[in-house]
Design a protein around this motif. Structure first.
Motif: not given
Length: 613
Positions: A201, A228-230, A233-234, A261
């Motif tokens: 990731g 963490k990119e995820e 993003r959240d 996304r």
């Protein structure tokens, strides 16, 4: 002394017979729009319906546009407020990451490692690596967004042993070109695949220089913190009101800091889109994508990294979708008003046209040559005013008939005089006499040229029986006349013709306008002149008018004597010029004029101004 006389022709009114008028109307009728072929009643009905529909349409459309504009403005302000809050949240997370990273550099273990770096002591590397594991674990515990951390020093690289570093890549290979830049303490990197660890990731990275410890600055010591990119993003999407609004974190150069996304908004990478961010740190604008769809865009720069911009995008069509009901309501109201106007228009038209129908019946009787009818009404309105003028028109018809007959007779008389002027016996005698003596003298070339000029002069003057000719033909006509006169009166004068605008050649004018003026210059202007005479003809256009000027350097004249028949040679001059004036008046009315400028022993200038039609 200069004498100036301006002659303004009288206005003659032309009348056509009833038969001619009908013929003209029938010829033009097919060219008129169908609206003008309708009866007045139908036109009133149509205009009444049009007025009702227009008012309802303008009111409805303006209301719709005002509502749409208000909704759009309110939505932009609301989105900007939400966007600012999202920026504050993102700034707070980034600030906490920076603080946590600097707190990592303040613990005793990090200080001990920096002491070994200062002494270039590599013997304690594994001991220091083991001691730093607790600090790396605490860093992740304090800030859950942190995925991995990497510390590079001249005595070795330090990291959490649980993160599986990538031995095939070094710090210098990934960040070497950035650390050489001047004037930075922290540096942020958008979404990318970290080459320092074998993680899956994408991550966002923070590159830091160590803080000063004991007034000692350590070179070649840098720390990389990966997030963490995820998880980022959240954070970006947690404050969204609905799925119609999309938030993006972009670099001002157009690169994506956090990848979305979905790829529904590929235009956010276009140069024209990213150029809008240069207007300021925050704002809004409307952008049209490749599909022709308008998008409402808000943006605001982060305080922790001013090169990062948070962008809110929403389709304008989605925003205004609730207005569809208002649009259909306006359409239904318009249809109802049209049906209502159809019923009321018949009553309105019948009431308005009742007196007009009476006047129409009287006009039908006049068409049957009954000129004794008169309009009478007890009302004092616009229709009655028209009826009274109709009565006065009938009273004037007989007088106008007489004027028409007189005008037509004058027109034919002046046309005959114009033709007689160009075949003046004195001019014809001189021309034929000159041709005879030149023939006797063996000057056959001159005789041939004079015969051709005389023939062309008469042909151009006749103009196939038409009163109107072109400027080009008029110039040819007067040239033939002057060439003949030069043969008859050798070394008497020279001439020059100047045309200012080439488009003048195609302008239609009344025929035989220049020849009488040139004749006046030759026979009277150069009569007693010893020097060589010069005739200058200038033709030019001034807006919608054509200017014809004939100037000579003759002996000049008293303009008042032109029309005095008892003055020497005044009869001939007055005859030619008054005939010219009469023809101009008959054809052009008061919009044409003749102006005379004359000075004794200086010359004479005559200017004719006529409209271009």
């Amino acid at each position: 002394m200069e004498t100036v006389l301006r002659v303004i022709p009288l206005c003659y009114t032309h009348f056509n017979s009833q038969r001619t008028g009908q013929a003209v109307f029938k010829e033009r009728a097919p060219m008129i729009f169908d609206f003008y072929k309708m009866s007045l009643k139908k036109r009133i009905q149509l205009l009444y319906i049009f007025l009702v529909v227009l008012c309802i349409s303008v009111t409805g459309i303006c209301s719709y546009l005002f509502a749409a504009r208000s909704i759009e403005q309110n939505a932009l302000e609301l989105k900007q407020s939400i966007l600012n809050k999202s920026v504050q949240v993102m700034d707070e997370h980034l600030r906490h990451i920076v603080v946590s990273s600097f707190s990592f550099m303040l613990n005793e273990t990090f200080t001990q490692v920096m002491k070994d770096v200062g002494k270039n002591n590599t013997s304690h590397y594994y001991q220091n690596l083991s001691l730093l594991q607790t600090s790396f674990a605490q860093l992740k515990l304090v800030e859950p967004l942190i995925d991995t951390a990497y510390l590079t020093t001249p005595i070795g690289d330090f990291f959490s042993t649980k993160d599986f570093p990538n031995r095939n890549n070094s710090f210098d290979r990934e960040y070497g070109r950035y650390v050489k830049l001047q004037g930075w303490n922290t540096m942020w990197f958008g979404s990318h695949q970290s080459q320092l660890f074998q993680s899956q990731g994408n991550v966002l990275s923070l590159l830091l220089k160590p803080i000063v410890i004991d007034n000692h600055t350590y070179s070649n010591v840098y720390m990389v913190v990966n997030m963490k990119e995820e998880a980022m993003r959240d954070i970006l999407s947690q404050d969204l009101m609905n799925n119609q609004i999309q938030l993006f974190l972009l670099h001002k150069n157009g690169n994506e800091v956090i990848r979305p996304r979905s790829r529904n908004y590929d235009f956010i990478m276009e140069p024209d889109f990213t150029q809008q961010f240069s207007r300021g740190d925050a704002g809004d604008f409307t952008y049209r994508n490749d599909q022709g769809e308008d998008m409402l865009v808000n943006y605001s720069a982060l305080s922790m990294n001013e090169d990062w911009v948070m962008v809110s995008v929403q389709s304008k069509a989605d925003l205004l979708s609730p207005l569809q009901k208002i649009r259909w309501l306006i359409i239904l109201i318009m249809l109802f008003c049209i049906l209502l106007a159809l019923g009321l228009s018949r009553l309105l038209a019948s009431a308005l046209l009742k007196p007009l129908n009476k006047l129409r019946r009287l006009m039908v009787e006049v068409e049957s040559n009954d000129l004794d009818v008169r309009f009478r009404s007890k009302y004092d309105d616009e229709v009655s005013a028209v009826g009274h003028r109709f009565n006065r028109m009938l009273d004037q018809i007989q007088i106008l008939f007489e004027e028409v007959r007189t005008t037509e007779q004058d027109k034919r008389r002046f046309e005959v005089k114009a033709l007689q002027a160009q075949v003046d016996p004195h001019f014809l005698y001189n021309t034929l006499n000159t041709m005879f003596w030149k023939s006797e003298s063996g000057e056959k070339k001159d005789v041939s040229e004079m015969i051709v000029s005389l023939s062309l002069l008469f042909r151009l003057g006749l103009n196939d029986g038409k009163d109107i000719t072109s400027v080009e033909q008029e110039i040819k006509h007067v040239e033939q006349y002057m060439q003949l006169q030069q043969k008859c009166y050798e070394d008497l004068f020279v001439y020059r013709i100047e045309v200012g605008d080439p488009s003048c050649y195609a302008v239609d004018i009344l025929k035989i306008l220049l020849q009488p003026l040139v004749e006046n210059s030759i026979l009277h202007g150069f009569k007693d002149k010893e020097d060589l005479g010069v005739i200058l003809i200038r033709i030019d256009r001034q807006g919608d008018t054509l200017r014809l000027e004939v100037a000579d350097n003759g002996c000049g004249m008293d303009v008042a004597s032109i029309y005095a028949e008892d003055a020497p040679d005044g009869g001939r001059k007055g005859y030619a010029l008054s005939n010219l004036q009469g023809r101009l008046s008959l054809h052009y009315g008061d919009v044409a004029s003749i102006v005379f400028h004359s000075s004794i022993d200086v010359g004479t200038t005559v200017v004719i101004t006529i409209p271009i039609t």
